[in-house]
Design a protein around this motif. Structure first.
Motif, PDB file in Angstrom:
ATOM      1  N   MET A  13       0.815  -1.198   0.000  1.00  0.00           N
ATOM      2  CA  MET A  13       0.000   0.000   0.000  1.00  0.00           C
ATOM      3  C   MET A  13       0.861   1.265   0.000  1.00  0.00           C
ATOM      4  SD  MET A  13      -3.364   0.506   2.373  1.00  0.00           S
ATOM      5  CE  MET A  13      -2.377   0.592   3.833  1.00  0.00           C
ATOM      6  N   LEU A  14       1.839   1.299   0.891  1.00  0.00           N
ATOM      7  CA  LEU A  14       2.690   2.489   0.956  1.00  0.00           C
ATOM      8  C   LEU A  14       3.535   2.650  -0.302  1.00  0.00           C
ATOM      9  CD1 LEU A  14       3.793   2.381   4.696  1.00  0.00           C
ATOM     10  CD2 LEU A  14       2.101   3.881   3.617  1.00  0.00           C
ATOM     11  N   SER A  15       4.060   1.537  -0.824  1.00  0.00           N
ATOM     12  CA  SER A  15       4.843   1.610  -2.068  1.00  0.00           C
ATOM     13  C   SER A  15       3.981   2.095  -3.221  1.00  0.00           C
ATOM     14  CB  SER A  15       5.423   0.257  -2.443  1.00  0.00           C
ATOM     15  OG  SER A  15       5.987  -0.392  -1.370  1.00  0.00           O
ATOM     16  N   GLY A  16       2.772   1.590  -3.296  1.00  0.00           N
ATOM     17  CA  GLY A  16       1.866   2.003  -4.362  1.00  0.00           C
ATOM     18  C   GLY A  16       1.499   3.470  -4.268  1.00  0.00           C
ATOM     19  N   LEU A  17       1.291   3.956  -3.048  1.00  0.00           N
ATOM     20  CA  LEU A  17       0.964   5.375  -2.881  1.00  0.00           C
ATOM     21  C   LEU A  17       2.141   6.265  -3.264  1.00  0.00           C
ATOM     22  CD1 LEU A  17      -1.080   5.339   0.438  1.00  0.00           C
ATOM     23  CD2 LEU A  17      -1.911   5.817  -1.860  1.00  0.00           C
ATOM     24  N   VAL A  18       3.342   5.876  -2.853  1.00  0.00           N
ATOM     25  CA  VAL A  18       4.525   6.660  -3.212  1.00  0.00           C
ATOM     26  C   VAL A  18       4.745   6.621  -4.724  1.00  0.00           C
ATOM     27  CG1 VAL A  18       7.044   6.764  -3.004  1.00  0.00           C
ATOM     28  CG2 VAL A  18       5.635   6.420  -0.967  1.00  0.00           C
ATOM     29  N   ALA A  19       4.593   5.420  -5.315  1.00  0.00           N
ATOM     30  CA  ALA A  19       4.778   5.296  -6.766  1.00  0.00           C
ATOM     31  C   ALA A  19       3.742   6.128  -7.520  1.00  0.00           C
ATOM     32  CB  ALA A  19       4.683   3.833  -7.184  1.00  0.00           C
ATOM     33  N   SER A  20       2.507   6.116  -7.045  1.00  0.00           N
ATOM     34  CA  SER A  20       1.476   6.891  -7.738  1.00  0.00           C
ATOM     35  C   SER A  20       1.754   8.394  -7.627  1.00  0.00           C
ATOM     36  CB  SER A  20       0.096   6.573  -7.174  1.00  0.00           C
ATOM     37  OG  SER A  20      -0.058   7.104  -5.874  1.00  0.00           O
ATOM     38  N   TYR A  21       2.279   8.826  -6.499  1.00  0.00           N
ATOM     39  CA  TYR A  21       2.619  10.246  -6.341  1.00  0.00           C
ATOM     40  C   TYR A  21       3.775  10.636  -7.261  1.00  0.00           C
ATOM     41  CZ  TYR A  21       4.168  14.597  -4.207  1.00  0.00           C
ATOM     42  OH  TYR A  21       4.553  15.885  -3.997  1.00  0.00           O
ATOM     43  N   GLU A  22       4.805   9.797  -7.280  1.00  0.00           N
ATOM     44  CA  GLU A  22       5.990  10.117  -8.076  1.00  0.00           C
ATOM     45  C   GLU A  22       5.722  10.022  -9.574  1.00  0.00           C
ATOM     46  OE1 GLU A  22       8.983  11.221  -7.100  1.00  0.00           O
ATOM     47  OE2 GLU A  22       8.302  11.262  -5.019  1.00  0.00           O
ATOM     48  N   LEU A  23       4.919   9.035  -9.984  1.00  0.00           N
ATOM     49  CA  LEU A  23       4.689   8.807 -11.408  1.00  0.00           C
ATOM     50  C   LEU A  23       3.435   9.500 -11.938  1.00  0.00           C
ATOM     51  CD1 LEU A  23       5.553   5.008 -11.464  1.00  0.00           C
ATOM     52  CD2 LEU A  23       7.013   6.909 -12.173  1.00  0.00           C
ATOM     53  N   GLY A  24       2.610  10.019 -11.040  1.00  0.00           N
ATOM     54  CA  GLY A  24       1.391  10.692 -11.470  1.00  0.00           C
ATOM     55  C   GLY A  24       0.340   9.730 -11.997  1.00  0.00           C
ATOM     56  N   THR A  25       0.290   8.533 -11.452  1.00  0.00           N
ATOM     57  CA  THR A  25      -0.686   7.525 -11.875  1.00  0.00           C
ATOM     58  C   THR A  25      -1.771   7.378 -10.808  1.00  0.00           C
ATOM     59  OG1 THR A  25       0.648   5.772 -10.876  1.00  0.00           O
ATOM     60  CG2 THR A  25       1.048   6.248 -13.190  1.00  0.00           C
ATOM     61  N   PRO A  26      -2.891   6.740 -11.151  1.00  0.00           N
ATOM     62  CA  PRO A  26      -3.936   6.523 -10.149  1.00  0.00           C
ATOM     63  C   PRO A  26      -3.433   5.616  -9.017  1.00  0.00           C
ATOM     64  CG  PRO A  26      -4.768   6.083 -12.356  1.00  0.00           C
ATOM     65  CD  PRO A  26      -3.294   6.278 -12.472  1.00  0.00           C
ATOM     66  N   PRO A  27      -3.755   5.940  -7.767  1.00  0.00           N
ATOM     67  CA  PRO A  27      -3.240   5.162  -6.647  1.00  0.00           C
ATOM     68  C   PRO A  27      -3.715   3.710  -6.648  1.00  0.00           C
ATOM     69  CG  PRO A  27      -4.482   7.069  -5.858  1.00  0.00           C
ATOM     70  CD  PRO A  27      -4.517   7.095  -7.337  1.00  0.00           C
ATOM     71  N   GLY A  28      -4.947   3.480  -7.022  1.00  0.00           N
ATOM     72  CA  GLY A  28      -5.472   2.113  -7.019  1.00  0.00           C
ATOM     73  C   GLY A  28      -4.703   1.200  -7.963  1.00  0.00           C
ATOM     74  N   ALA A  29      -4.385   1.714  -9.134  1.00  0.00           N
ATOM     75  CA  ALA A  29      -3.642   0.919 -10.112  1.00  0.00           C
ATOM     76  C   ALA A  29      -2.213   0.665  -9.639  1.00  0.00           C
ATOM     77  CB  ALA A  29      -3.620   1.637 -11.453  1.00  0.00           C
ATOM     78  N   SER A  30      -1.593   1.663  -9.037  1.00  0.00           N
ATOM     79  CA  SER A  30      -0.218   1.505  -8.558  1.00  0.00           C
ATOM     80  C   SER A  30      -0.148   0.504  -7.412  1.00  0.00           C
ATOM     81  CB  SER A  30       0.345   2.844  -8.096  1.00  0.00           C
ATOM     82  OG  SER A  30       0.347   3.761  -9.147  1.00  0.00           O
ATOM     83  N   ILE A  31      -1.086   0.594  -6.477  1.00  0.00           N
ATOM     84  CA  ILE A  31      -1.113  -0.344  -5.350  1.00  0.00           C
ATOM     85  C   ILE A  31      -1.330  -1.761  -5.858  1.00  0.00           C
ATOM     86  CG2 ILE A  31      -2.420  -1.025  -3.294  1.00  0.00           C
ATOM     87  CD1 ILE A  31      -2.950   1.992  -2.840  1.00  0.00           C
ATOM     88  N   THR A  32      -2.262  -1.932  -6.784  1.00  0.00           N
ATOM     89  CA  THR A  32      -2.529  -3.258  -7.343  1.00  0.00           C
ATOM     90  C   THR A  32      -1.308  -3.809  -8.054  1.00  0.00           C
ATOM     91  OG1 THR A  32      -4.849  -2.654  -7.639  1.00  0.00           O
ATOM     92  CG2 THR A  32      -4.055  -4.562  -8.869  1.00  0.00           C
ATOM     93  N   LEU A  33      -0.643  -2.975  -8.826  1.00  0.00           N
ATOM     94  CA  LEU A  33       0.548  -3.413  -9.555  1.00  0.00           C
ATOM     95  C   LEU A  33       1.664  -3.835  -8.594  1.00  0.00           C
ATOM     96  CD1 LEU A  33       1.731  -3.733 -12.390  1.00  0.00           C
ATOM     97  CD2 LEU A  33       2.615  -1.416 -12.175  1.00  0.00           C
ATOM     98  N   ILE A  34       1.889  -3.067  -7.547  1.00  0.00           N
ATOM     99  CA  ILE A  34       2.922  -3.400  -6.564  1.00  0.00           C
ATOM    100  C   ILE A  34       2.570  -4.705  -5.854  1.00  0.00           C
ATOM    101  CG2 ILE A  34       3.999  -2.674  -4.402  1.00  0.00           C
ATOM    102  CD1 ILE A  34       5.017  -1.025  -6.684  1.00  0.00           C
ATOM    103  N   LEU A  35       1.321  -4.874  -5.442  1.00  0.00           N
ATOM    104  CA  LEU A  35       0.915  -6.102  -4.748  1.00  0.00           C
ATOM    105  C   LEU A  35       1.024  -7.323  -5.663  1.00  0.00           C
ATOM    106  CD1 LEU A  35      -2.074  -4.838  -2.596  1.00  0.00           C
ATOM    107  CD2 LEU A  35       0.151  -5.619  -1.787  1.00  0.00           C
ATOM    108  N   MET A  36       0.691  -7.163  -6.940  1.00  0.00           N
ATOM    109  CA  MET A  36       0.846  -8.273  -7.884  1.00  0.00           C
ATOM    110  C   MET A  36       2.312  -8.624  -8.069  1.00  0.00           C
ATOM    111  SD  MET A  36      -2.118  -7.366 -10.687  1.00  0.00           S
ATOM    112  CE  MET A  36      -1.280  -8.226 -11.964  1.00  0.00           C
ATOM    113  N   LEU A  37       3.175  -7.623  -8.102  1.00  0.00           N
ATOM    114  CA  LEU A  37       4.609  -7.852  -8.225  1.00  0.00           C
ATOM    115  C   LEU A  37       5.149  -8.588  -6.990  1.00  0.00           C
ATOM    116  CD1 LEU A  37       7.157  -7.302  -9.924  1.00  0.00           C
ATOM    117  CD2 LEU A  37       7.415  -5.197  -8.618  1.00  0.00           C
TER     118      LEU A  37
END
Length: 63
Positions: A13-37
């Motif tokens: 969750m925290l990685s996805g939120l940081v990634a979404s902030y840095e990359l400008g992507t939707p948080p839900g997609a970033s969190i899902t992508l990180i958890l799948m990884l």
């Protein structure tokens, strides 16, 4: 076991939120992508460890 799941969820969750902030992507997609990884890496590591254990067992029985 529950604690491991909670740690993985928190890290994802925290990685996805940081990634979404840095990359400008939707948080839900970033969190899902990180958890799948994380899931893929853990599954692959468990598979490889089990494969290596079985390989050692079969090599010992042949010697």
């Amino acid at each position: 076991m529950i604690l491991n799941g909670m740690v993985i969820a928190l890290v994802g969750m925290l990685s996805g939120l940081v990634a979404s902030y840095e990359l400008g992507t939707p948080p839900g997609a970033s969190i899902t992508l990180i958890l799948m990884l994380i899931f893929s890496v853990i599954t692959l590591a468990k598979y490889m460890l089990d494969y290596l254990k079985l390989d050692r067992l079969f090599n010992k029985s042949q010697v």
